[in-house]
Motif scaffolding. Structure first.
Motif, mmCIF file in Angstrom:
data_model
loop_
_atom_site.group_PDB
_atom_site.id
_atom_site.type_symbol
_atom_site.label_atom_id
_atom_site.label_comp_id
_atom_site.label_asym_id
_atom_site.label_seq_id
_atom_site.Cartn_x
_atom_site.Cartn_y
_atom_site.Cartn_z
ATOM 1 N N ARG A 63 69.439 81.121 5.238
ATOM 2 C CA ARG A 63 68.811 80.558 6.428
ATOM 3 C C ARG A 63 70.147 80.151 7.427
ATOM 4 O O ARG A 63 69.809 80.438 8.772
ATOM 5 C CB ARG A 63 68.248 79.169 6.249
ATOM 6 N N GLY A 72 65.292 82.529 15.175
ATOM 7 C CA GLY A 72 64.565 81.224 14.824
ATOM 8 C C GLY A 72 64.179 80.993 13.475
ATOM 9 O O GLY A 72 63.627 81.950 12.631
ATOM 10 N N THR A 73 64.544 79.765 12.789
ATOM 11 C CA THR A 73 64.180 79.400 11.297
ATOM 12 C C THR A 73 63.346 78.207 11.106
ATOM 13 O O THR A 73 63.454 77.252 11.829
ATOM 14 C CB THR A 73 65.592 79.287 10.384
ATOM 15 N N ALA A 95 61.088 76.604 14.390
ATOM 16 C CA ALA A 95 61.848 78.078 14.567
ATOM 17 C C ALA A 95 61.409 78.416 16.187
ATOM 18 O O ALA A 95 62.515 78.824 16.868
ATOM 19 C CB ALA A 95 61.044 79.092 13.848
ATOM 20 N N GLU A 98 63.822 76.556 18.194
ATOM 21 C CA GLU A 98 65.404 76.894 18.228
ATOM 22 C C GLU A 98 65.418 77.936 19.372
ATOM 23 O O GLU A 98 66.496 78.392 19.772
ATOM 24 C CB GLU A 98 65.628 77.608 16.915
ATOM 25 N N ILE A 176 62.492 86.042 13.478
ATOM 26 C CA ILE A 176 61.998 84.654 13.184
ATOM 27 C C ILE A 176 61.901 84.749 11.409
ATOM 28 O O ILE A 176 61.649 85.676 10.900
ATOM 29 C CB ILE A 176 60.576 84.038 13.452
#
Length: 396
Positions: A63, A72-73, A95, A98, A176
């Motif tokens: 991550r 995006g996570t 996500a 972000e 993502i």
């Protein structure tokens, strides 16, 4: 030795001071990130292994790698008998948050958030005789969209949600990543839906990947859900560290504090920890606290080992053992008496003098609690390394 400067970190999912022996997996994931970001076809990734081998640590490291590349996570931890709908909604909300500050079209973000809110609130109809679930507000300050990801059928909704999320990431030239820990605990219907959504993305080339971690039987769980899952994911089995990696995990953080180990001490530590990363940290921490000075010697290890084993017996092994019912404990003790390798369920029944069918509730209860797993049809094994040895050392 100053215990305040002790660098070792035995903890659930806690990153060790020196992450060793995982270079191959890190390189593989770096390639996955680059390929997905460039629109190249790539599979999602699954990590499997026993408890204490560092799956969660590696998942968190993956991550961090994605965040460094401006992806995006979001991350969830699966739980038995809990749908992934709401956790996935929360993870994808994170996500998109972000990514949102870099997106030039706020309307696109709001449009997706409307779909996300509709997905989160589209719980299936309650079963007959049960009350409807309380409507959940995911904290998204836009109206819920209608007609997209809100059918109540998780497979349809998750596929549409993933496609829309991937579209937002495409606008930014990134991806993502959804991280799923304890993936073997996802309910069967939800596993099927997740695989179907990943399958659709693999065909369309959308820049969204799922990175899962779970026990050794996770590939069988996925395969039972969708036959194509064997080709859908890239599987990486995480195992114990080899001698060089285990030594480096001990030496590198110690040397940064001006401390080292004798070769005999490293021999004794590897024999005790057997290369399992959690055990390496546990024995290293106690050895540091016990040793009066550097270098830490094999004599220090002999003094430290019983204390480390005592801590493991309470925190790592004992806490799991206490979760089992008396019948489940009998089943595990019978397994332990047959050795440390996967054992046939028929042999466990023979050991207990029972019919195999009468032991199904105990076996199934242990599997559900994550204490054992079915290595293959007719075989069972402990999910925790050295658990058999722990049980054999306990009074009956």
């Amino acid at each position: 030795m100053d215990p305040v400067r002790n660098p070792y970190a035995p903890g659930a999912g806690q990153r060790p001071p020196e992450l060793t022996g995982r270079d191959r997996e890190l390189q593989q994931f770096d390639v996955v990130l680059e390929r997905v970001a460039r629109g190249r076809p790539e599979r999602s990734m699954i990590l499997t292994g026993l408890r204490g081998v560092g799956k969660t640590v590696l998942l968190n490291t993956f991550r961090s790698m994605a965040i460094q590349k401006l992806w995006g996570t979001g991350k969830i931890e699966a739980r038995p008998d809990q749908s992934i709908r709401r956790p996935v909604a929360s993870a994808l909300h994170m996500a998109i948050r972000e990514l949102a500050p870099r997106h030039r079209a706020p309307d696109r973000i709001e449009e997706f958030l409307g779909v996300l809110k509709a997905f989160a609130q589209a719980d299936a109809e309650p079963a007959k005789g049960k009350t409807a679930p309380r409507r959940w507000n995911p904290g998204i300050d836009v109206p819920a969209a209608r007609g997209r990801a809100d059918s109540g059928d998780l497979e349809i909704d998750l596929t549409e949600l993933f496609v829309d999320a991937a579209s937002v990431a495409t606008d930014l030239g990134v991806g993502i990543a959804l991280y799923v820990d304890e993936m073997q605990d996802i309910p069967a219907d939800d596993v099927s839906a997740l695989c179907a959504a990943c399958h659709e993305l693999s065909q369309s080339g959308g820049p969204l990947i799922v990175v899962g971690a779970g026990l050794p039987h996770l590939p069988a769980v996925l395969s039972a859900s969708k036959s194509y899952s064997e080709r859908l994911f890239r599987y990486a089995r995480i195992d114990r560290l080899d001698r060089d990696a285990a030594d480096l995990a001990l030496l590198a953080p110690a040397e940064r504090e001006g401390v080292t180990f004798t070769e005999d001490a490293l021999d004794a530590l590897y024999q005790a920890a057997d290369g399992y990363p959690y055990f390496v940290q546990a024995y290293g921490k106690v050895a540091w606290d016990i040793a009066p000075e550097t270098p830490i010697s094999d004599g220090d290890i002999r003094v430290a080992a019983p204390e480390a084993e005592g801590e493991l017996a309470v925190g790592f092994f004992g806490s799991r053992y206490e979760r089992a019912t008396p019948a489940e404990r009998d089943y595990m003790r019978a397994m332990a008496s047959l050795g440390d390798e996967p054992v046939p369920t028929a042999n466990v029944a023979d050991e207990l003098g029972r019919k195999p069918s009468s032991l199904s509730p105990a076996r199934d209860g242990l599997i559900k609690k994550g204490l054992i797993y079915s290595a293959e049809r007719g075989l069972v094994a402990f999910t925790v390394p050295h658990f058999g040895h722990f049980l054999r050392s306990q009074p009956v």
